[in-house]
Design a protein around this motif. Structure first.
Motif, PDB file in Angstrom:
ATOM      1  N   GLY A 144     -13.878  -4.351  -2.906  1.00  0.00           N
ATOM      2  CA  GLY A 144     -13.103  -4.287  -4.135  1.00  0.00           C
ATOM      3  C   GLY A 144     -11.844  -3.472  -3.928  1.00  0.00           C
ATOM      4  O   GLY A 144     -11.801  -2.586  -3.067  1.00  0.00           O
ATOM      5  N   PHE A 145     -10.830  -3.784  -4.718  1.00  0.00           N
ATOM      6  CA  PHE A 145      -9.536  -3.122  -4.549  1.00  0.00           C
ATOM      7  C   PHE A 145      -8.749  -3.202  -5.849  1.00  0.00           C
ATOM      8  O   PHE A 145      -8.818  -4.192  -6.573  1.00  0.00           O
ATOM      9  CB  PHE A 145      -8.740  -3.828  -3.439  1.00  0.00           C
ATOM     10  N   ALA A 146      -8.013  -2.158  -6.140  1.00  0.00           N
ATOM     11  CA  ALA A 146      -7.038  -2.163  -7.221  1.00  0.00           C
ATOM     12  C   ALA A 146      -5.986  -1.120  -6.875  1.00  0.00           C
ATOM     13  O   ALA A 146      -6.223  -0.224  -6.063  1.00  0.00           O
ATOM     14  CB  ALA A 146      -7.689  -1.831  -8.558  1.00  0.00           C
ATOM     15  N   ARG A 147      -4.834  -1.250  -7.508  1.00  0.00           N
ATOM     16  CA  ARG A 147      -3.782  -0.268  -7.272  1.00  0.00           C
ATOM     17  C   ARG A 147      -3.048   0.001  -8.574  1.00  0.00           C
ATOM     18  O   ARG A 147      -3.137  -0.785  -9.516  1.00  0.00           O
ATOM     19  CB  ARG A 147      -2.817  -0.733  -6.187  1.00  0.00           C
ATOM     20  N   VAL A 148      -2.340   1.134  -8.591  1.00  0.00           N
ATOM     21  CA  VAL A 148      -1.633   1.569  -9.783  1.00  0.00           C
ATOM     22  C   VAL A 148      -0.255   2.074  -9.383  1.00  0.00           C
ATOM     23  O   VAL A 148      -0.117   2.761  -8.369  1.00  0.00           O
ATOM     24  CB  VAL A 148      -2.407   2.700 -10.503  1.00  0.00           C
ATOM     25  N   ILE A 149       0.717   1.732 -10.196  1.00  0.00           N
ATOM     26  CA  ILE A 149       2.048   2.310 -10.087  1.00  0.00           C
ATOM     27  C   ILE A 149       2.241   3.154 -11.339  1.00  0.00           C
ATOM     28  O   ILE A 149       1.993   2.678 -12.451  1.00  0.00           O
ATOM     29  CB  ILE A 149       3.124   1.209  -9.985  1.00  0.00           C
ATOM     30  N   THR A 150       2.654   4.411 -11.161  1.00  0.00           N
ATOM     31  CA  THR A 150       2.723   5.314 -12.315  1.00  0.00           C
ATOM     32  C   THR A 150       3.756   6.418 -12.133  1.00  0.00           C
ATOM     33  O   THR A 150       4.066   6.807 -11.013  1.00  0.00           O
ATOM     34  CB  THR A 150       1.344   5.953 -12.581  1.00  0.00           C
ATOM     35  N   ASP A 151       4.235   6.934 -13.274  1.00  0.00           N
ATOM     36  CA  ASP A 151       5.050   8.144 -13.266  1.00  0.00           C
ATOM     37  C   ASP A 151       4.197   9.356 -13.630  1.00  0.00           C
ATOM     38  O   ASP A 151       4.676  10.477 -13.677  1.00  0.00           O
ATOM     39  CB  ASP A 151       6.242   8.017 -14.218  1.00  0.00           C
ATOM     40  N   GLU A 152       2.908   9.132 -13.906  1.00  0.00           N
ATOM     41  CA  GLU A 152       1.903  10.138 -14.241  1.00  0.00           C
ATOM     42  C   GLU A 152       2.179  10.862 -15.562  1.00  0.00           C
ATOM     43  O   GLU A 152       1.528  11.858 -15.869  1.00  0.00           O
ATOM     44  CB  GLU A 152       1.707  11.136 -13.101  1.00  0.00           C
ATOM     45  N   VAL A 153       3.113  10.345 -16.364  1.00  0.00           N
ATOM     46  CA  VAL A 153       3.405  10.940 -17.665  1.00  0.00           C
ATOM     47  C   VAL A 153       3.366   9.872 -18.753  1.00  0.00           C
ATOM     48  O   VAL A 153       2.533   9.904 -19.633  1.00  0.00           O
ATOM     49  CB  VAL A 153       4.783  11.644 -17.673  1.00  0.00           C
ATOM     50  N   TYR A 154       4.273   8.927 -18.681  1.00  0.00           N
ATOM     51  CA  TYR A 154       4.410   7.923 -19.730  1.00  0.00           C
ATOM     52  C   TYR A 154       3.657   6.631 -19.449  1.00  0.00           C
ATOM     53  O   TYR A 154       3.084   6.041 -20.354  1.00  0.00           O
ATOM     54  CB  TYR A 154       5.888   7.571 -19.944  1.00  0.00           C
ATOM     55  N   MET A 179     -12.476  -0.275 -12.504  1.00  0.00           N
ATOM     56  CA  MET A 179     -11.792   0.155 -13.727  1.00  0.00           C
ATOM     57  C   MET A 179     -12.218   1.561 -14.155  1.00  0.00           C
ATOM     58  O   MET A 179     -11.383   2.345 -14.602  1.00  0.00           O
ATOM     59  CB  MET A 179     -12.031  -0.854 -14.849  1.00  0.00           C
ATOM     60  N   ASP A 180     -13.494   1.899 -14.001  1.00  0.00           N
ATOM     61  CA  ASP A 180     -13.941   3.259 -14.301  1.00  0.00           C
ATOM     62  C   ASP A 180     -13.200   4.273 -13.423  1.00  0.00           C
ATOM     63  O   ASP A 180     -12.775   5.331 -13.897  1.00  0.00           O
ATOM     64  CB  ASP A 180     -15.447   3.409 -14.077  1.00  0.00           C
ATOM     65  N   ALA A 181     -13.046   3.938 -12.142  1.00  0.00           N
ATOM     66  CA  ALA A 181     -12.356   4.839 -11.212  1.00  0.00           C
ATOM     67  C   ALA A 181     -10.887   4.991 -11.593  1.00  0.00           C
ATOM     68  O   ALA A 181     -10.324   6.086 -11.468  1.00  0.00           O
ATOM     69  CB  ALA A 181     -12.488   4.319  -9.780  1.00  0.00           C
ATOM     70  N   ILE A 182     -10.279   3.929 -12.071  1.00  0.00           N
ATOM     71  CA  ILE A 182      -8.862   3.992 -12.450  1.00  0.00           C
ATOM     72  C   ILE A 182      -8.674   4.794 -13.730  1.00  0.00           C
ATOM     73  O   ILE A 182      -7.919   5.763 -13.758  1.00  0.00           O
ATOM     74  CB  ILE A 182      -8.272   2.578 -12.598  1.00  0.00           C
ATOM     75  N   VAL A 183      -9.340   4.392 -14.808  1.00  0.00           N
ATOM     76  CA  VAL A 183      -9.103   5.075 -16.088  1.00  0.00           C
ATOM     77  C   VAL A 183      -9.627   6.511 -16.076  1.00  0.00           C
ATOM     78  O   VAL A 183      -9.166   7.337 -16.858  1.00  0.00           O
ATOM     79  CB  VAL A 183      -9.651   4.286 -17.300  1.00  0.00           C
ATOM     80  N   GLY A 184     -10.553   6.822 -15.198  1.00  0.00           N
ATOM     81  CA  GLY A 184     -11.067   8.176 -15.088  1.00  0.00           C
ATOM     82  C   GLY A 184     -10.386   9.021 -14.024  1.00  0.00           C
ATOM     83  O   GLY A 184     -10.765  10.176 -13.802  1.00  0.00           O
ATOM     84  N   LEU A 216       0.829  -1.205   0.000  1.00  0.00           N
ATOM     85  CA  LEU A 216       0.000   0.000   0.000  1.00  0.00           C
ATOM     86  C   LEU A 216       0.865   1.258   0.000  1.00  0.00           C
ATOM     87  O   LEU A 216       0.591   2.208  -0.738  1.00  0.00           O
ATOM     88  CB  LEU A 216      -0.938   0.011   1.211  1.00  0.00           C
ATOM     89  N   ALA A 217       1.909   1.265   0.808  1.00  0.00           N
ATOM     90  CA  ALA A 217       2.775   2.432   0.906  1.00  0.00           C
ATOM     91  C   ALA A 217       3.517   2.701  -0.403  1.00  0.00           C
ATOM     92  O   ALA A 217       3.772   3.857  -0.746  1.00  0.00           O
ATOM     93  CB  ALA A 217       3.771   2.254   2.050  1.00  0.00           C
ATOM     94  N   ALA A 218       3.840   1.657  -1.143  1.00  0.00           N
ATOM     95  CA  ALA A 218       4.617   1.809  -2.375  1.00  0.00           C
ATOM     96  C   ALA A 218       3.756   2.011  -3.617  1.00  0.00           C
ATOM     97  O   ALA A 218       4.288   2.268  -4.691  1.00  0.00           O
ATOM     98  CB  ALA A 218       5.513   0.579  -2.563  1.00  0.00           C
ATOM     99  N   SER A 219       2.453   1.913  -3.488  1.00  0.00           N
ATOM    100  CA  SER A 219       1.555   2.115  -4.633  1.00  0.00           C
ATOM    101  C   SER A 219       1.262   3.597  -4.790  1.00  0.00           C
ATOM    102  O   SER A 219       1.043   4.313  -3.816  1.00  0.00           O
ATOM    103  CB  SER A 219       0.259   1.337  -4.419  1.00  0.00           C
ATOM    104  N   ASP A 220       1.245   4.064  -6.029  1.00  0.00           N
ATOM    105  CA  ASP A 220       1.006   5.481  -6.295  1.00  0.00           C
ATOM    106  C   ASP A 220      -0.464   5.853  -6.187  1.00  0.00           C
ATOM    107  O   ASP A 220      -0.800   6.973  -5.829  1.00  0.00           O
ATOM    108  CB  ASP A 220       1.527   5.839  -7.690  1.00  0.00           C
ATOM    109  N   LEU A 221      -1.319   4.920  -6.532  1.00  0.00           N
ATOM    110  CA  LEU A 221      -2.755   5.169  -6.532  1.00  0.00           C
ATOM    111  C   LEU A 221      -3.453   3.900  -6.057  1.00  0.00           C
ATOM    112  O   LEU A 221      -3.118   2.804  -6.502  1.00  0.00           O
ATOM    113  CB  LEU A 221      -3.218   5.533  -7.949  1.00  0.00           C
ATOM    114  N   VAL A 222      -4.384   4.058  -5.144  1.00  0.00           N
ATOM    115  CA  VAL A 222      -5.170   2.941  -4.630  1.00  0.00           C
ATOM    116  C   VAL A 222      -6.641   3.272  -4.828  1.00  0.00           C
ATOM    117  O   VAL A 222      -7.061   4.403  -4.606  1.00  0.00           O
ATOM    118  CB  VAL A 222      -4.876   2.718  -3.122  1.00  0.00           C
TER     119      VAL A 222
END
Length: 147
Positions: free
Chosen positions: A61-71, A94-99, A42-48
């Motif tokens: 439900g749960f999902a997480r994202v790792i990102t540089d927010e650019v590429y 998925m709607d919450a993530i892609v949006g 959780l601490a290392a994920s950029d978006l939860v």
């Protein structure tokens, strides 16, 4: 469970850690981590993204994202509680993530999924056509090694 009974949150507090442990135990690729492991995840994920059932207060439900927010953004651990699968909660995740505003300018959002889930992810524009790229993995986890 109705989607209208669930709210989206962008954090998983310590009080939801037991629920997240249950969710992780319900999926073959996330089974087995310790509380310490999940806390670090959780601490290392950029978006939860967390889905909380309003009446019970349960994490469903749960999902997480790792990102540089650019590429690049990589979606990981999209999990819906076993008793709630097929109710639209995966689509809600998925709607919450892609949006999500933090991912609006990201050039490529990627994920890895099992072949039977490909039609599900295609609804958000995901494709197995990734040019000449191929997934490579170095792992000590026998569940992920494919052997």
């Amino acid at each position: 469970m109705e989607v209208s009974e669930v709210e989206v949150r962008d954090e998983v507090g310590a009080d939801y850690l037991p629920h997240l442990m249950d969710l992780f135990a319900s999926a073959w690729w996330t089974a087995g981590p310790t509380v310490s492991d999940v806390t670090r995840i959780l601490a290392a994920s950029d978006l939860v993204v967390a889905l909380i059932h309003r009446r019970s207060g349960r994490l469903v439900g749960f999902a997480r994202v790792i990102t540089d927010e650019v590429y690049l953004a990589v979606v990981l651990d999209v999990i819906v509680a076993p008793g709630s699968r097929g109710s639209g909660l995966g689509a809600m995740l998925m709607d919450a993530i892609v949006g999500h505003p933090r991912l609006a300018a990201v050039r490529s959002i990627e994920l890895v999924c099992q072949p039977d889930l490909m039609p599900f992810y295609r609804r958000w524009g995901f494709s197995e056509q990734v040019g000449r790229s191929r997934l490579m993995r170095r792992t000590s986890d026998p569940l992920l090694s494919g052997t």
